[in-house]
Design a protein around this motif. Sequence first.
Motif, short mmCIF file in Angstrom:
data_model
loop_
_atom_site.label_atom_id
_atom_site.label_comp_id
_atom_site.label_asym_id
_atom_site.label_seq_id
_atom_site.Cartn_x
_atom_site.Cartn_y
_atom_site.Cartn_z
N ARG A 86 75.46 73.12 92.64
CA ARG A 86 74.79 71.86 92.30
C ARG A 86 74.08 71.93 90.95
NH1 ARG A 86 73.47 67.09 94.92
NH2 ARG A 86 71.61 66.08 94.11
N PRO A 87 73.20 72.92 90.70
CA PRO A 87 72.54 72.94 89.39
C PRO A 87 73.52 73.16 88.23
CG PRO A 87 71.86 74.83 90.73
CD PRO A 87 72.70 73.96 91.59
N VAL A 88 74.61 73.87 88.49
CA VAL A 88 75.62 74.08 87.46
C VAL A 88 76.27 72.75 87.09
CG1 VAL A 88 77.83 75.21 86.97
CG2 VAL A 88 76.03 76.46 88.19
N ARG A 89 76.61 71.96 88.10
CA ARG A 89 77.24 70.67 87.85
C ARG A 89 76.27 69.67 87.22
NH1 ARG A 89 81.69 69.37 92.56
NH2 ARG A 89 82.91 71.27 92.22
N ILE A 90 75.02 69.72 87.62
CA ILE A 90 74.03 68.83 87.00
C ILE A 90 73.90 69.16 85.52
CG2 ILE A 90 71.58 68.21 86.92
CD1 ILE A 90 71.57 68.50 90.00
N ALA A 91 73.83 70.44 85.19
CA ALA A 91 73.73 70.85 83.79
C ALA A 91 74.98 70.43 83.01
CB ALA A 91 73.54 72.37 83.69
N ALA A 92 76.15 70.57 83.63
CA ALA A 92 77.39 70.15 82.98
C ALA A 92 77.40 68.63 82.76
CB ALA A 92 78.59 70.58 83.80
N MET A 93 76.93 67.88 83.75
CA MET A 93 76.87 66.43 83.61
C MET A 93 75.95 66.03 82.45
SD MET A 93 75.39 63.52 86.23
CE MET A 93 73.68 63.96 85.93
N ILE A 94 74.81 66.68 82.34
CA ILE A 94 73.87 66.37 81.26
C ILE A 94 74.51 66.65 79.90
CG2 ILE A 94 71.65 66.98 80.22
CD1 ILE A 94 71.49 65.24 82.80
N GLU A 95 75.21 67.76 79.77
CA GLU A 95 75.89 68.08 78.52
C GLU A 95 76.95 67.04 78.18
OE1 GLU A 95 77.46 72.06 78.11
OE2 GLU A 95 75.71 72.90 79.14
N LEU A 96 77.73 66.65 79.16
CA LEU A 96 78.78 65.66 78.93
C LEU A 96 78.19 64.31 78.54
CD1 LEU A 96 81.12 66.59 81.90
CD2 LEU A 96 81.69 66.78 79.47
N LEU A 97 77.15 63.90 79.25
CA LEU A 97 76.52 62.61 78.94
C LEU A 97 75.88 62.64 77.55
CD1 LEU A 97 74.86 61.87 82.39
CD2 LEU A 97 76.79 60.63 81.37
N ALA A 98 75.21 63.72 77.22
CA ALA A 98 74.57 63.82 75.91
C ALA A 98 75.61 63.78 74.79
CB ALA A 98 73.74 65.10 75.82
N ALA A 99 76.81 64.25 75.08
CA ALA A 99 77.90 64.22 74.10
C ALA A 99 78.65 62.88 74.10
CB ALA A 99 78.88 65.35 74.37
#
Length: 154
Positions: free
Chosen positions: A132-145
């Motif tokens: 879960r925290p790995v996917r949340i971090a990945a989502m934040i990176e994708l959204l920020a990009a």
Amino acid sequence: MRFDAVIGVAARGAVLVPVPFDPDTVWGRKPRHHVAGTVGGIRVRGVVEAAGGGFGFTLGPAWLRDCGVRAGATVPVELVAEGPQRADLAEDVAAALDANPAAGAFFDALAQFYRKAYLRWIDATRRRPEQRPVRIAAMIELLAAGHKERPPTS
């Protein structure tokens, strides 16, 4: 939100449905407000944005063709914010979006389809909670990009 609106004229055969309130005040600050509801008793989906001196959304010629709503008519309107809102999110997801304002603003501007897809992807970690925290971090990176959706996994 329920109100009566006087339908205005918009470009290319469309009409403008004025919204008599500030959507940022009612639904929280966002660049675009995706909404669902009814206009004159007929279902609509749209995006409330700044229009003229206030706010509104447009309905195109295809929607107008069979609905009987015309410019100048006063019709009842009912609108709700569409999809998951910030207040509906799990605490860890909301905190991650709050910590990265660029990602949070981009998430808020996405159509409900994209917001729900990200949240389903995160919620799919129930069998493997360490993901879960790995996917949340990945989502934040994708959204920020500026990515509307995550790339397909292979």
